[in-house]
Write a protein that holds these residues in place. Structure first.
Motif, PDB file in Angstrom:
ATOM      1  N   VAL A   9       0.861  -1.180   0.000  1.00 28.28           N
ATOM      2  CA  VAL A   9       0.000   0.000   0.000  1.00 28.28           C
ATOM      3  C   VAL A   9       0.901   1.235   0.000  1.00 28.28           C
ATOM      4  O   VAL A   9       1.950   1.240   0.645  1.00 28.28           O
ATOM      5  N   THR A  10       0.499   2.251  -0.763  1.00 26.62           N
ATOM      6  CA  THR A  10       1.282   3.479  -0.870  1.00 26.62           C
ATOM      7  C   THR A  10       0.492   4.635  -0.279  1.00 26.62           C
ATOM      8  O   THR A  10      -0.678   4.824  -0.617  1.00 26.62           O
ATOM      9  N   PHE A  11       1.151   5.376   0.598  1.00 26.56           N
ATOM     10  CA  PHE A  11       0.557   6.582   1.186  1.00 26.56           C
ATOM     11  C   PHE A  11       1.291   7.780   0.583  1.00 26.56           C
ATOM     12  O   PHE A  11       2.507   7.829   0.595  1.00 26.56           O
ATOM     13  N   ARG A  12       0.522   8.739   0.064  1.00 26.69           N
ATOM     14  CA  ARG A  12       1.131   9.966  -0.452  1.00 26.69           C
ATOM     15  C   ARG A  12       0.087  11.069  -0.382  1.00 26.69           C
ATOM     16  O   ARG A  12      -1.104  10.808  -0.425  1.00 26.69           O
ATOM     17  N   PRO A  13       0.563  12.309  -0.267  1.00 21.94           N
ATOM     18  CA  PRO A  13      -0.379  13.438  -0.183  1.00 21.94           C
ATOM     19  C   PRO A  13      -0.958  13.745  -1.566  1.00 21.94           C
ATOM     20  O   PRO A  13      -0.391  14.523  -2.332  1.00 21.94           O
ATOM     21  N   GLY A  14      -2.076  13.142  -1.907  1.00 23.35           N
ATOM     22  CA  GLY A  14      -2.641  13.209  -3.249  1.00 23.35           C
ATOM     23  C   GLY A  14      -2.957  14.611  -3.741  1.00 23.35           C
ATOM     24  O   GLY A  14      -2.577  14.993  -4.847  1.00 23.35           O
ATOM     25  N   ARG A  15      -3.650  15.392  -2.936  1.00 24.73           N
ATOM     26  CA  ARG A  15      -4.013  16.746  -3.372  1.00 24.73           C
ATOM     27  C   ARG A  15      -2.784  17.630  -3.511  1.00 24.73           C
ATOM     28  O   ARG A  15      -2.647  18.371  -4.486  1.00 24.73           O
ATOM     29  N   THR A  16      -1.909  17.547  -2.544  1.00 27.29           N
ATOM     30  CA  THR A  16      -0.674  18.343  -2.598  1.00 27.29           C
ATOM     31  C   THR A  16       0.128  17.957  -3.829  1.00 27.29           C
ATOM     32  O   THR A  16       0.652  18.816  -4.547  1.00 27.29           O
ATOM     33  N   ARG A  17       0.214  16.687  -4.093  1.00 26.52           N
ATOM     34  CA  ARG A  17       0.945  16.195  -5.264  1.00 26.52           C
ATOM     35  C   ARG A  17       0.321  16.711  -6.556  1.00 26.52           C
ATOM     36  O   ARG A  17       1.029  17.141  -7.474  1.00 26.52           O
ATOM     37  N   ALA A  18      -1.009  16.687  -6.642  1.00 33.11           N
ATOM     38  CA  ALA A  18      -1.695  17.186  -7.839  1.00 33.11           C
ATOM     39  C   ALA A  18      -1.402  18.673  -8.057  1.00 33.11           C
ATOM     40  O   ALA A  18      -1.135  19.109  -9.186  1.00 33.11           O
ATOM     41  N   VAL A  19      -1.427  19.441  -6.985  1.00 34.91           N
ATOM     42  CA  VAL A  19      -1.128  20.878  -7.081  1.00 34.91           C
ATOM     43  C   VAL A  19       0.316  21.084  -7.557  1.00 34.91           C
ATOM     44  O   VAL A  19       0.576  21.907  -8.439  1.00 34.91           O
TER      45      VAL A  19
END
Length: 151
Positions: A9-19
């Motif tokens: 499983v991968t955890f990453r800051p999705g919204r921050t990454r998209a921005v």
């Protein structure tokens, strides 16, 4: 927590990454377009603009790099400029306290490892849920009792 997720499983800051990915693309496109549209620039200056755009975009892309990947053997913490592999027994505690910029992992050697891939910046609720999930995985796989580890 009712059930642990299937690994890996991968955890990453999705919204921050998209921005950040949008910003990196925008920076490169806008600065490169300016270089091509300014008629007074020499070819060398145009190349300089494009290289500067690529450098700026690269820095922004590095900021989008953090993640935490949990698998059967442990976790891999990918931060801005470093990657560290940790076995489950090495992780004593997963912490995300009020005001923390990201998760911190307390390790069996007495040190602490930042896990920037779980950060409450834009999506606080998601970061809290991810931290709880990672904590549950650590408790289930490391063999550490969290109550005795908090001394």
């Amino acid at each position: 927590m009712s059930e642990l997720p299937a690994l890996p499983v991968t955890f990453r800051p999705g919204r921050t990454r998209a921005v950040l990915l949008t910003a990196a693309t925008s920076i490169f496109v806008v600065v490169s377009a300016v270089a091509l549209l300014l008629e007074r620039l020499s070819p060398g200056e145009r190349i300089s603009f494009v290289l500067t755009a690529a450098l700026l975009s690269g820095v922004v892309l590095m900021l989008a790099r953090p993640k935490v990947v949990a698998d059967e053997n442990g976790i891999t913490v990918v931060n801005f400029a470093s990657t560290r592999r940790l076995g489950w027994p090495e992780i004593v505690q997963v912490n995300l306290r009020v005001g923390d910029p990201w998760v911190f992992l307390d390790l069996s050697d007495g040190t602490s490892q930042p896990a920037i891939g779980i950060q409450p910046g834009i999506a606080k609720e998601q970061a809290i849920a991810d931290a709880r999930t990672l904590r549950a995985l650590v408790e289930a796989r490391s063999g550490h009792d969290p109550e005795t580890s908090r001394s």
